[in-house]
Design a protein around this motif. Structure first.
Motif, mmCIF file in Angstrom:
data_model
loop_
_atom_site.group_PDB
_atom_site.id
_atom_site.type_symbol
_atom_site.label_atom_id
_atom_site.label_comp_id
_atom_site.label_asym_id
_atom_site.label_seq_id
_atom_site.Cartn_x
_atom_site.Cartn_y
_atom_site.Cartn_z
ATOM 1 N N VAL A 137 -2.359 28.128 20.578
ATOM 2 C CA VAL A 137 -1.011 27.744 21.003
ATOM 3 C C VAL A 137 0.013 28.569 20.228
ATOM 4 O O VAL A 137 -0.335 29.377 19.368
ATOM 5 C CB VAL A 137 -0.766 26.240 20.773
ATOM 6 C CG1 VAL A 137 -1.720 25.421 21.628
ATOM 7 C CG2 VAL A 137 -0.927 25.876 19.296
ATOM 8 N N THR A 147 14.909 25.753 20.310
ATOM 9 C CA THR A 147 14.450 25.718 21.699
ATOM 10 C C THR A 147 12.962 26.050 21.712
ATOM 11 O O THR A 147 12.584 27.183 21.384
ATOM 12 C CB THR A 147 15.208 26.732 22.572
ATOM 13 O OG1 THR A 147 16.599 26.444 22.530
ATOM 14 C CG2 THR A 147 14.720 26.675 24.005
ATOM 15 N N PRO A 148 12.108 25.095 22.038
ATOM 16 C CA PRO A 148 10.655 25.339 21.961
ATOM 17 C C PRO A 148 10.238 26.543 22.788
ATOM 18 O O PRO A 148 10.634 26.679 23.946
ATOM 19 C CB PRO A 148 10.050 24.050 22.526
ATOM 20 C CG PRO A 148 11.097 23.008 22.301
ATOM 21 C CD PRO A 148 12.407 23.722 22.487
ATOM 22 N N LYS A 150 7.866 28.800 25.151
ATOM 23 C CA LYS A 150 7.063 28.363 26.284
ATOM 24 C C LYS A 150 5.815 29.204 26.505
ATOM 25 O O LYS A 150 4.948 28.815 27.284
ATOM 26 C CB LYS A 150 7.914 28.399 27.557
ATOM 27 C CG LYS A 150 9.097 27.449 27.548
ATOM 28 C CD LYS A 150 9.875 27.564 28.852
ATOM 29 C CE LYS A 150 11.064 26.614 28.872
ATOM 30 N NZ LYS A 150 11.825 26.735 30.151
ATOM 31 N N SER A 151 5.748 30.368 25.853
ATOM 32 C CA SER A 151 4.664 31.284 26.203
ATOM 33 C C SER A 151 4.312 32.196 25.038
ATOM 34 O O SER A 151 5.044 32.297 24.049
ATOM 35 C CB SER A 151 5.086 32.140 27.399
ATOM 36 O OG SER A 151 6.140 33.009 27.026
ATOM 37 N N TRP A 244 4.343 22.829 18.030
ATOM 38 C CA TRP A 244 3.592 23.796 18.839
ATOM 39 C C TRP A 244 3.849 23.590 20.313
ATOM 40 O O TRP A 244 4.243 22.518 20.756
ATOM 41 C CB TRP A 244 2.092 23.740 18.550
ATOM 42 C CG TRP A 244 1.475 22.383 18.647
ATOM 43 C CD1 TRP A 244 1.058 21.712 19.758
ATOM 44 C CD2 TRP A 244 1.200 21.517 17.546
ATOM 45 N NE1 TRP A 244 0.537 20.493 19.429
ATOM 46 C CE2 TRP A 244 0.606 20.339 18.077
ATOM 47 C CE3 TRP A 244 1.377 21.622 16.158
ATOM 48 C CZ2 TRP A 244 0.204 19.278 17.276
ATOM 49 C CZ3 TRP A 244 0.979 20.566 15.365
ATOM 50 C CH2 TRP A 244 0.404 19.409 15.919
ATOM 51 N N SER A 245 3.619 24.682 21.046
ATOM 52 C CA SER A 245 3.730 24.666 22.501
ATOM 53 C C SER A 245 2.471 25.292 23.083
ATOM 54 O O SER A 245 1.986 26.312 22.585
ATOM 55 C CB SER A 245 4.940 25.478 22.968
ATOM 56 O OG SER A 245 6.151 24.907 22.512
ATOM 57 N N GLU A 248 2.614 28.546 28.758
ATOM 58 C CA GLU A 248 2.576 28.269 30.195
ATOM 59 C C GLU A 248 1.725 29.291 30.954
ATOM 60 O O GLU A 248 1.284 29.027 32.075
ATOM 61 C CB GLU A 248 3.998 28.241 30.759
ATOM 62 C CG GLU A 248 4.790 29.501 30.569
ATOM 63 C CD GLU A 248 6.237 29.364 31.033
ATOM 64 O OE1 GLU A 248 6.914 30.405 31.126
ATOM 65 O OE2 GLU A 248 6.679 28.233 31.308
ATOM 66 N N GLN A 315 -3.154 21.658 31.751
ATOM 67 C CA GLN A 315 -3.317 22.706 30.737
ATOM 68 C C GLN A 315 -4.770 23.137 30.623
ATOM 69 O O GLN A 315 -5.048 24.328 30.432
ATOM 70 C CB GLN A 315 -2.792 22.194 29.393
ATOM 71 C CG GLN A 315 -1.281 22.037 29.353
ATOM 72 C CD GLN A 315 -0.804 21.228 28.153
ATOM 73 O OE1 GLN A 315 -1.583 20.484 27.538
ATOM 74 N NE2 GLN A 315 0.467 21.360 27.815
#
Length: 344
Positions: A137, A147-148, A150-151, A244-245, A248, A315
């Motif tokens: 991740v 701002t979390p 995304k990728s 963590w993110s 996408e 996911q």
């Protein structure tokens, strides 16, 4: 010749003692040497598997501690030896593929490892057992990055100049993440390598180990990185300011496995050890302490823990497994690029 009762009993005892040693040809040992990582993983093997599950079976466990690459190299070098220096090898899924292709690993017999029946079908392999898994991740400092991300591609945003970090020992996974960020193919890292070359001009940090990267995150020298979700879970529990993110584009999974070399001299004990690694209680303990998800159907995680470390069905459906054949074929060139063109 007449054999007395005393002589017979003495001979039987001697035979049993001999069977428990590693010295005679063909003898099965009551000791098992486990090639593994040290640190938290090795400690959990001892506290959750060695002592409560394997020791009561009369099996003594010794750990041969090293990182992944030295262990793989040792197994390959010992292929032609009468006896491997380890009886159980803990390996990641990439090395598992490499070693199985080299015919170094024994086929796992279901009759000797009955817990195989509880393994999730997606993880079943003939030459190894799946122990635990996680996904790569994007870890970030939420006090610095509000701002979390995304990728994977967010790591290459110029606004993070000087604040991107990587663990050197995960070079192949880091390169795979960069390649996904660049829209590259699983069997061609050209696009990802180009992106890494561009990042090099923005002063990325490369740390010699996962632990060193954690220190960089704790000191806030690094704000963003790629790492196993499980590691992020542990580091957050340890007080490091991270969130963590799940990317996408689809996250890269990591599976940690265990296998038995064909030239192990303690296969009976080794199969018992592999079976113990699939025990549901031990798997839940690894999840709780290290954040890795169980690989067996009957290991039930507490709901709050499952929310922290598990992926959603969506996911999971987007996971991006590595192309094992490509990673094996290009191991040398990938390392050369990372060491000589990116890290240097």
């Amino acid at each position: 010749m007449t054999i007395s009762r005393r002589t017979a009993l003495t001979g039987s005892a001697a035979a049993l003692a001999l069977a428990g040693s590693r010295s005679p040809a063909g003898a099965q040992s009551s000791q098992v040497v486990v090639g593994t990582w040290g640190g938290d993983y090795g400690s959990l093997l001892q506290s959750q598997i060695d002592q409560p599950l394997v020791k009561p079976l009369g099996i003594e466990v010794a750990q041969d501690i090293a990182n992944n690459d030295p262990r793989r190299t040792k197994l390959i070098a010992e292929k032609g030896s009468r006896r491997s220096s380890m009886d159980v090898a803990c390996i990641n899924d990439v090395d598992s593929y490499t070693l199985s292709q080299a015919d170094i690993l024994e086929t796992v017999p279901e009759k000797d490892v009955p817990r195989l029946s509880a393994v999730l079908p997606v993880f079943r392999k003939p030459h190894s057992i799946p122990h635990i898994y996680s996904a790569m991740v994007v870890l970030y400092n939420p006090t610095k990055i509000t701002t979390p991300p995304k990728s994977y591609a967010d790591l290459f945003d110029p606004k993070y100049k000087g604040r991107v970090g990587f663990s050197d020992i995960l070079y192949n996974f880091n390169m795979a993440g960069a390649n996904i960020a660049a829209g590259g193919k699983a069997n061609d890292f050209t696009a990802g390598n180009k992106l890494l070359k561009e990042l090099k001009s923005r002063d990325p940090k490369v740390y010699p180990s996962n632990e060193a990267l954690a220190a960089g995150l704790k000191s806030e020298e690094v704000w963003i990185t790629t790492m196993w979700l499980a590691r992020g879970f542990m580091w957050k529990k340890g007080g490091i300011p991270i969130a963590w993110s799940v990317p996408e584009e689809g996250a890269i999974p990591i599976l940690f496995e265990a296998a038995v070399p064909r030239n192990s001299r303690a296969k009976d004990a080794a199969w018992k050890y592999l079976n113990a690694m699939l025990d549901p209680t031990a798997q839940v303990a690894f999840a709780d302490k290290m954040g890795y998800v169980p690989t067996v159907k009957d290991a039930k995680l507490p709901a709050d823990l499952a929310r922290e470390i598990s992926l959603t069905e969506a996911q999971q459906a987007k996971l991006r497994p590595l192309d094992y054949a490509y990673m094996q074929q290009e191991r040398g060139p990938l390392l050369d690029f990372w060491s000589k063109e990116f890290k240097a």
